[in-house]
Design an enzyme around this catalytic site. Structure first.
Site, PDB file in Angstrom:
ATOM      1  CD  GLU A   1     -19.494  -2.613   7.652  1.00 25.22           C
ATOM      2  OE1 GLU A   1     -18.692  -1.786   7.166  1.00 25.22           O
ATOM      3  OE2 GLU A   1     -19.714  -3.738   7.155  1.00 25.22           O
TER       4      GLU A   1
ATOM      5  NE  ARG B   1     -21.484  -3.518   4.272  1.00 22.03           N
ATOM      6  CZ  ARG B   1     -20.682  -3.813   3.268  1.00 22.03           C
ATOM      7  NH1 ARG B   1     -20.222  -2.850   2.514  1.00 22.03           N
ATOM      8  NH2 ARG B   1     -20.331  -5.038   3.003  1.00 22.03           N
TER       9      ARG B   1
ATOM     10  CE  LYS C   1      -4.164   1.656   2.345  1.00 24.99           C
ATOM     11  NZ  LYS C   1      -5.126   1.375   3.430  1.00 24.99           N
TER      12      LYS C   1
END
Length: 618
Positions: A357, A385, A278
């Protein structure tokens, strides 16, 4: 976050920097990329130059205007390889999550538009956008969904007898922590006749470092030599019925191309495990992967102001120091939701569950069942969600769980998938759910304390992605109702939800002398309080101003309340339009939606005039 100029122009960030020369006038590969086919036609010795040019354009554009930096720096070579092996859009390229598609946009003929207006009104979206290009198959910015899309597309291709078209899902390792991804793997692995290529982009991060048992498993797979045929056999993917290739160096274009071609030739479900870094190519983005995941536009130090998130973060730490039953939960975003400070101070009482979630909410329910008070800090848009868990795992059990909803209302440049404009509608359907909308710093601190003190059921506190403005003092408090302005001749009552209180007070000032206007802040906006109902009955007309869609939210709750409806008091709801709002400046979007002081004043005046005319003519 804002990026210091020393980082924005970091020496040696790119070995082929363009020194400010307009890219279109440089005789180098990117200037010749008008469509995906141009990428496949480039000679192999030009690919490193293309990669460096892409990196430089990413740095120049994102550091100046904001956006997702680290994820896109990390997928430059991988995306080049994808477009050399697969023929988009004939082949389906799906990205999970969509914040890693900036390079994909450049390689499908949009690099010039990328440089001109990323995430600005009229410019490119920061996520895949079907209206932008036929190459953007899914508008995917909520994680862990691409594998299910891929499964459905592969089934459709099978029915259409079009198996020559590849289905490729590029999935970040953080997205693999979501339960929906495993639901899809369960189905994909059980159908060997339907080829789906899953490119696992393993950069050890979602937003923050990837957590959980899967992260440990990927670490073990990475311990094998790069390119090994089967470093650990059988691994989790093979046990689920998929072939496995990897791990592959995702910054080696040739090796990645070879692995992808091999995967396509298998004609069955396969995982290509690609290891990337990253922020690759920029020292600061690598060294501070979480901080440089996404950056805000450059601003001067003098213009920086405290954000709502920072106020919440400070207050929660203060509460945690006194209340040892307070625990905090994040779904892979401790930094953006403000929980990093709490985690540093109370590491045993803060849980990062990954991009999960649903699990976060029901795990919070379990914590509450054994005497703790969980604070689930989550973006408003991601609460969608986990609604079933909020309704039936927390709400049904009347558990004391506090949901702190960051990015409520209009978020701005992140666009339709990130606007938090449905949370009030959803939460209004949960019996006994109390929802607070603070208008300023002081009320945020007060309401957060009140929320965690509430022990009879769930509560929520919502606030926007913005800087906190000056405090708006109340001239009177009636129970939980704050009166911000009182009319001598009460005619119109403006009920202001959260930070829209400032615009409501300004609207009342614009109407001074013409219409008697009272402005109130309910503080607890759902359900309507007795004090609010009583105040409504003192006025001839009610105007509710809220940054949520108008369907089933605060205005609707007030309008259907028997204490108001049975006496026939008209309720005019000013809300966000019932549509998917695009990306742009937050203030401009609110103004376009009519949620500014002049429009509130105009609606209040017009409604009052119409009501007066009807009364005189009756």
């Amino acid at each position: 976050m804002s990026v210091p100029d020393s980082i924005a122009r970091e020496p040696g960030a790119s070995s082929t920097a363009l020194a400010g020369e307009p890219l279109a006038r440089v005789n180098r590969p990117l200037a010749g990329i008008h469509c995906a086919e141009d990428v496949r036609d480039l000679p192999a010795d030009q690919l490193p130059i293309l990669a460096e040019q892409i990196r430089q354009l990413l740095l120049d554009t994102v550091l100046a205007g904001g956006g997702h930096l680290g994820p896109n720096l990390g997928v430059v070579e991988l995306t080049i390889a994808l477009h050399r092996v697969f023929q988009s859009p004939e082949d389906f390229l799906l990205f999970d999550t969509g914040h890693q598609t900036y390079v994909h946009k450049m390689l499908t003929g949009r690099w010039h538009a990328f440089a001109d207006g990323l995430r600005r009104p009229g410019g490119l979206s920061g996520y895949p956008d079907r209206a932008e290009s036929e190459h953007d198959i899914i508008e995917n910015s909520h994680a862990s969904t691409a594998l299910s899309y891929a499964d459905g597309i592969a089934k459709a291709l099978e029915l259409h007898d079009a198996r020559n078209r590849a289905v490729v899902a590029v999935v970040g390792d953080g997205a693999m922590t979501g339960g929906m991804a495993f639901e899809a793997l369960n189905n994909i692995g059980a159908a060997p006749q339907r080829p789906v290529i899953i490119v696992l982009n393993d950069n050890h991060h979602s937003y923050s470092p990837t957590v959980g048992a899967l992260a440990h498993h990927l670490t073990a797979l990475r311990a094998a030599p790069l390119g090994a045929a089967m470093p650990m056999s059988p691994n989790i993917f093979q046990l689920l019925g998929l072939d496995y290739i990897g791990p592959i160096d995702g910054h080696d274009i040739a090796a990645t191309e070879a692995a992808l071609r091999r995967a396509r030739g298998l004609s069955r479900p396969v995982v290509v495990h690609v290891e990337t870094i990253k922020g690759h190519g920029h020292h600061t983005a690598c060294a501070h992967a979480e901080r440089m995941h996404a950056v805000e536009p450059l601003v001067s130090a003098a213009s920086k102001r405290t954000s709502w998130t920072e106020v919440f973060a400070e207050e929660l730490v203060d509460i945690g120091a006194v209340r040892h039953d307070i625990v905090a939960i994040t779904a892979a975003m401790p930094g953006p939701t403000g929980l990093s400070r709490f985690a540093e101070r109370f590491p045993r009482r803060c849980y990062d569950v990954g991009i999960a979630e649903q699990h976060a909410v029901t795990s919070a329910a379990g914590l509450a069942m054994v005497g703790l008070h969980p604070v689930v800090a989550i973006y408003s848009t991601f609460l969608n969600r986990a609604f079933d868990q909020v309704l039936l795992d927390v709400g049904l059990h009347h558990l004391p769980v506090t949901f702190v909803l960051d990015r409520a209302g209009v978020t701005g440049p992140d666009g339709p998938s990130h606007h938090g404009m449905w949370d009030l509608t959803l939460l209004a359907t949960v019996p006994d759910m109390r929802v607070a909308a603070p208008r300023d710093t002081s009320s945020l601190r007060e309401l957060l304390n009140a929320a965690v003190a509430y022990a009879d059921g769930p509560s929520a506190v919502r606030f926007p992605k913005a800087s906190v403005g000056p405090d708006i003092p109340a001239i009177e408090r009636i129970d939980d109702l704050d009166v911000l302005q009182r009319a001598d001749d009460p005619q119109v009552l403006i009920v202001a939800v959260g930070p829209l209180a400032g615009a409501a007070v300004e609207a009342a000032q614009l109407l001074a002398g013409a219409v008697g206007v009272t402005v109130v802040d309910p503080r607890w906006v759902l359900p309507p309080s007795a004090a609010l109902r009583a105040e409504c009955r003192r006025h001839r007309l009610i105007v509710v101003v809220e940054d949520n869609v108008g369907v089933g939210a605060v205005g609707a709750a007030i309008a259907r309340d028997p204490a108001i409806s049975e006496v026939g008091i008209p309720v005019h709801v000013m809300s966000l339009p019932h549509c998917y709002l695009g990306h742009g400046d937050r203030a401009e979007i609110l103004t376009a939606a009519g949620l500014c002081a002049t429009d509130i004043a105009a609606i209040a005046r017009a409604s009052h005039v119409a009501l007066t005319d009807r009364a005189e003519n009756s």
